[in-house]
Scaffold this active site. Structure first.
Site: not given
Length: 374
Positions: A16-19, A21-22, A42, A107, A203
């Site tokens: 799951g890539m949020s954009g 750094v983590d 997502m 979430c 969010c």
């Protein structure tokens, strides 16, 4: 059964890539370790702001940049309907009840480790991975959720509702690292997100004014603000805007100590306030909770000892937990606690192991409920 036995090159992990750094470093590390990695962004909320700018677009561009850098395929998946049905509706319902919900917990339970997990499994994934500061291990025949090594960033508080099946399919590659180490890896790998600031707040609210945002969905009902002995101190803008222990935004002037929210009367729409940070009405001896979820085997018996947190980044508090009829818990504190907030999560620990959590219904002192006052 331990599901982590296959070699990396035979294992597909959907990240799951949020954009941020983590999650970028999460994908990078898994790729370096030889896993077959797929990145998924997502889209959970239509977050176009008042100026027509959509932050999700910028975030997805960062995902694309990182995915191209490390050489993995990437996709965007829209979970807006699931998010609205399972997270945002819950968020509004809790505020209608005069409580202060934690949408991040919901979430994780319903979107990141359910809708997203299900989608990943349909793609043929063996695991999903996220950039959470937590650890998943298989010990003593159970999949256990452990705190992240970086105690300041540990996110098990928000993962407390995960089930055995969800933990079994989860990987947290940065859970054994300090945040500074994650940043260093990103910088050394020259990842596009290496210097990107961490996102904060809820969010779907972003940088917007909370009152203005909430009023778009729930009609505000202003009412009286009183002391417990009946003295009127002013007007409130709507009970949903206030939480236990709140100091700012009350609009009470004058000399002496500051004023704080100490309770609510939902039936008559009254907000109760009293003076002083250490006012006795802000302190409780225990709490009642419901909607319990155990990440592993529930501790034996109807009464057990453990530690608990009532808010993120709080120091653990020793407690005695009693299991009541009707699926509720009575959590008694060793030391009194200030401003326990209904709607928030109480999360239980045995050392580093997160045992699970529940939703706070109310705090009590001498057997009397404190928050919802008639």
């Amino acid at each position: 059964m331990n599901t982590r036995a296959k070699a990396p090159e035979e294992t597909t992990v959907v990240v799951g890539m949020s954009g941020g750094v983590d999650s970028s470093v999460t994908a990078y590390l898994l790729k370096q370790q030889g896993y077959n990695v797929i990145g998924i962004f997502m889209k959970n909320w239509d977050d176009t702001d008042e100026n027509g700018f959509c932050t999700a677009t910028e975030d997805y561009e960062d995902v694309i940049a990182v995915a191209n850098q490390i050489g993995i395929p990437y996709y965007a998946v829209n979970f807006e309907k699931e998010y609205w049905d399972k997270v945002f509706t819950y968020f509004l319902d809790e505020y209608k009840l005069g409580r202060t919900p934690n949408p991040d917990v919901m979430c994780n339970k319903e979107i990141k480790f359910k809708a997203f997990l299900d989608h990943a499994m349909r793609l043929g994934a063996d695991f999903v991975a996220t950039g959470h500061y937590a650890r998943a291990v298989y010990e003593d025949g159970e999949h256990k959720l452990l705190r992240g090594v970086d105690t300041n960033k540990d996110q098990t508080y928000f993962l407390n509702q995960l089930s055995q099946d969800q933990i079994a399919k989860a990987m947290f590659p940065i859970g054994h690292m300090e945040k500074s180490e994650v940043r260093k890896i990103a910088e050394e790998a020259n990842l596009a997100t290496a210097k990107k600031k961490d996102s904060t707040g809820i969010c779907f609210i972003g940088e917007r004014n909370f009152k203005q945002f909430l009023s778009q969905y729930l009609p505000a009902q202003p009412g009286e603000m009183r002391t417990l002995d009946g003295k009127t101190m002013g007007r409130h803008d709507g009970l949903m805007y206030y939480t236990m222990g709140q100091r700012h935004g009350l609009g009470i002037g004058g000399d002496g100590e500051p004023w704080f929210v100490v309770g609510k009367n939902l039936q008559d729409n009254i907000l109760f306030v009293e003076q002083g940070f250490h006012n006795e009405l802000l302190y409780s001896e225990g709490l009642y909770a419901s909607d319990i979820s155990w990440t592993a085997t529930m501790p034996a018996g109807t009464e057990f000892r453990c530690t608990a947190k009532f808010r993120y980044r709080q120091t653990d508090t020793p407690v005695t937990v009693r299991v009541l009829d009707g699926g509720r818990l009575d959590v008694a504190f060793d030391e009194r606690q200030r401003a326990i907030t209904p709607g928030q999560a109480v999360v239980f620990y045995d050392g580093d192991v997160c045992l699970g959590g529940a939703t706070i219904d109310d705090a009590y002192k001498a057997g009397q409920a404190l928050t919802y006052l008639a």
